[in-house]
Design an enzyme around this catalytic site. Structure first.
Site, PDB file in Angstrom:
ATOM      1  CE1 TYR A   5      -3.183   3.025   0.678  1.00 11.30           C
ATOM      2  CE2 TYR A   5      -2.056   3.284   2.787  1.00 11.30           C
ATOM      3  CZ  TYR A   5      -2.938   3.762   1.828  1.00 11.30           C
ATOM      4  OH  TYR A   5      -3.561   4.971   2.019  1.00 11.30           O
TER       5      TYR A   5
HETATM    6  N1  NAD Z   1      -8.848   7.448   5.638  1.00 13.32           N
HETATM    7  C1  NAD Z   1      -7.577   7.551   5.991  1.00 13.32           C
HETATM    8  O1  NAD Z   1      -7.234   7.486   7.189  1.00 13.32           O
HETATM    9  C2  NAD Z   1      -6.515   7.792   4.942  1.00 13.32           C
HETATM   10  C3  NAD Z   1      -5.199   8.049   5.379  1.00 13.32           C
HETATM   11  C4  NAD Z   1      -4.211   8.267   4.435  1.00 13.32           C
HETATM   12  C5  NAD Z   1      -4.522   8.250   3.084  1.00 13.32           C
HETATM   13  N2  NAD Z   1      -5.799   7.983   2.684  1.00 13.32           N
HETATM   14  C6  NAD Z   1      -6.062   7.961   1.235  1.00 13.32           C
HETATM   15  O2  NAD Z   1      -7.182   8.789   0.977  1.00 13.32           O
HETATM   16  C7  NAD Z   1      -7.907   8.274  -0.131  1.00 13.32           C
HETATM   17  C8  NAD Z   1      -9.363   8.158   0.228  1.00 13.32           C
HETATM   18  O3  NAD Z   1      -9.472   7.295   1.326  1.00 13.32           O
HETATM   19  P1  NAD Z   1     -10.849   7.076   2.091  1.00 13.32           P
HETATM   20  O4  NAD Z   1     -10.538   6.977   3.530  1.00 13.32           O
HETATM   21  O5  NAD Z   1     -11.866   8.028   1.618  1.00 13.32           O
HETATM   22  O6  NAD Z   1     -11.200   5.603   1.604  1.00 13.32           O
HETATM   23  P2  NAD Z   1     -12.504   5.066   0.874  1.00 13.32           P
HETATM   24  O7  NAD Z   1     -12.270   3.611   0.670  1.00 13.32           O
HETATM   25  O8  NAD Z   1     -13.715   5.491   1.578  1.00 13.32           O
HETATM   26  O9  NAD Z   1     -12.421   5.826  -0.524  1.00 13.32           O
HETATM   27  C9  NAD Z   1     -11.726   5.335  -1.634  1.00 13.32           C
HETATM   28  C10 NAD Z   1     -12.742   5.190  -2.744  1.00 13.32           C
HETATM   29  O10 NAD Z   1     -12.083   4.698  -3.903  1.00 13.32           O
HETATM   30  C11 NAD Z   1     -12.987   3.806  -4.518  1.00 13.32           C
HETATM   31  N3  NAD Z   1     -12.236   2.874  -5.358  1.00 13.32           N
HETATM   32  C12 NAD Z   1     -11.436   1.863  -4.943  1.00 13.32           C
HETATM   33  N4  NAD Z   1     -10.953   1.213  -6.008  1.00 13.32           N
HETATM   34  C13 NAD Z   1     -11.456   1.833  -7.105  1.00 13.32           C
HETATM   35  C14 NAD Z   1     -11.328   1.624  -8.490  1.00 13.32           C
HETATM   36  N5  NAD Z   1     -10.575   0.615  -8.994  1.00 13.32           N
HETATM   37  N6  NAD Z   1     -11.974   2.444  -9.339  1.00 13.32           N
HETATM   38  C15 NAD Z   1     -12.735   3.458  -8.865  1.00 13.32           C
HETATM   39  N7  NAD Z   1     -12.915   3.701  -7.559  1.00 13.32           N
HETATM   40  C16 NAD Z   1     -12.267   2.890  -6.687  1.00 13.32           C
HETATM   41  C17 NAD Z   1     -13.692   3.105  -3.392  1.00 13.32           C
HETATM   42  O11 NAD Z   1     -14.930   2.535  -3.806  1.00 13.32           O
HETATM   43  C18 NAD Z   1     -13.855   4.213  -2.385  1.00 13.32           C
HETATM   44  O12 NAD Z   1     -15.108   4.864  -2.506  1.00 13.32           O
HETATM   45  C19 NAD Z   1      -7.252   6.958  -0.507  1.00 13.32           C
HETATM   46  O13 NAD Z   1      -6.421   7.191  -1.619  1.00 13.32           O
HETATM   47  C20 NAD Z   1      -6.431   6.597   0.707  1.00 13.32           C
HETATM   48  O14 NAD Z   1      -5.292   5.861   0.344  1.00 13.32           O
HETATM   49  C21 NAD Z   1      -6.801   7.755   3.579  1.00 13.32           C
END
Ligand code: NAD
Length: 322
Positions: free
Chosen positions: A152
């Protein structure tokens, strides 16, 4: 009122919908794209009701490059907020190829399409996981050592470098944001539904009548449990808005956190208090491999270059969940 239109990938996700919410409130048009792998259409429906407008939503896999290209050529976009990703650290060890495809390769292809269709701004969701497991009690700085310990984290770091290439092209703007641990919600309809973040894990356990678990109580921290930087999702959205509206170039990589650490035990106690379950037993288990004692953001760059500081306290973030 601006006439900007932004494409938000992961637009039915936890962070994507919070960004959309704030962008719409700021007068921007948004177009949402999500495969619904983890995202929820109910969040999009909530935003439509709240803002009383028809928000375009494409149920598309980011790896379907023809479908993504069709969206980008259908209208002109001011920028892309790219949150779509797979984000479960444990799962990334089991499915490294899928993580590479979604988090890295699809980002490279999206950047190519952005370039092809003249989309100038790009805000990429990166992560503190690029810092890996630092052996220090100092906050992480953007130019400090990078050593992801999971597929990741590696896929996000590799994607960052491609975003940086895009940002270095004259005329382009934006940043890769390294989010720390995201908590809180703007409303119950937009709650985090992920299985890996501490607060949803603790709540899930309590809902099932099970005891929350602390992994490791012998770390060199004040109470012996791991310390992390918990930043409210509404602050994450505000950072995106600040970047979208920035009038001067931003650093290519910016930490988005609070600069304050909270321990696992503190978080669990706050959740227990908020749910009036303070007398619940908490299980103390051995350390997990790869968990650093301390992982917090140095937030000076965000403050200096973007005028961004987090506003929400941890107590407010936890209270927002109920
Ligand atoms: N939530 C956290 O604590 C956190 C921390 C650091 C980084 N991030 C990053 O922030 C971003 C958003 O995270 P989040 O917490 O909203 O997670 P989340 O899983 O709620 O959102 C990610 C979205 O991407 C969509 N997705 C996944 N694979 C896909 C694909 N192949 N095609 C289209 N859509 C796809 C999912 O359906 C989901 O709605 C991510 O890139 C994650 O790596 C999140």
């Amino acid at each position: 009122m601006t006439h900007e239109t932004w494409l938000i990938t992961g637009g039915a996700g936890y962070i994507g919908t919070h960004v959309a919410d704030l962008f719409i409130a700021d007068g921007k048009n948004v177009v949402l794209l999500d495969s619904l792998y983890q995202g929820l259409e109910s969040r999009v429906i909530h935003l439509r009701k709240k803002h009383n407008q028809e928000i375009p939503f494409h149920i598309v896999d980011i790896r379907d490059y023809t479908a993504v290209e069709n969206i980008l050529k259908s209208q002109s976009f001011t920028g892309i907020v790219h949150t779509a990703a797979l984000k479960a650290v444990g799962e990334s060890v089991e499915k490294p190829n899928e993580y590479k495809e979604v988090n890295y390769t699809a980002t490279v292809e999206l950047l190519k399409l952005a370039q092809k269709y003249g989309v100038k701004k790009f805000l990429f969701s990166s992560t503190a996981a690029v810092y890996g497991s630092p052996d220090t009690m100092e906050p992480c700085r953007e130019n400090g050592p990078l050593s992801p310990i999971s597929p990741y984290g590696s896929t996000k770091l590799d994607a960052e470098s491609k975003v940086t290439e895009f940002l270095n092209t004259p005329g382009n703007a934006g940043s890769s944001f390294r989010f720390f641990n995201v908590v809180g919600t703007a409303s119950l309809e937009l709650l985090d539904n992920s299985v890996e973040n501490l607060v949803p894990i603790v709540l899930g356990k309590l809902n099932k009548g099970e005891a929350p678990v602390i992994f490791g109580i012998d770390y060199p921290t004040t109470d012996g449990t791991c310390v992390r930087d918990y930043v409210d999702v509404r602050d994450i959205a505000a950072a995106h808005l600040a970047a979208a509206n920035a009038t001067k170039p931003l650093p290519g990589i910016i930490n988005i956190g609070t600069g304050r650490g909270a321990s696992v035990r503190e978080i669990i106690n706050l959740v227990l208090k908020a749910t009036s379950k303070s007398d619940t037993e908490v299980i103390e288990a051995p350390r997990r491999a790869g968990d650093p004692a301390f992982l917090c953001a140095d937030v000076d760059l965000a403050a200096k270059e973007m005028g961004f500081r987090s506003k929400y306290s941890l107590e407010e973030s936890i209270r927002s969940l109920f």
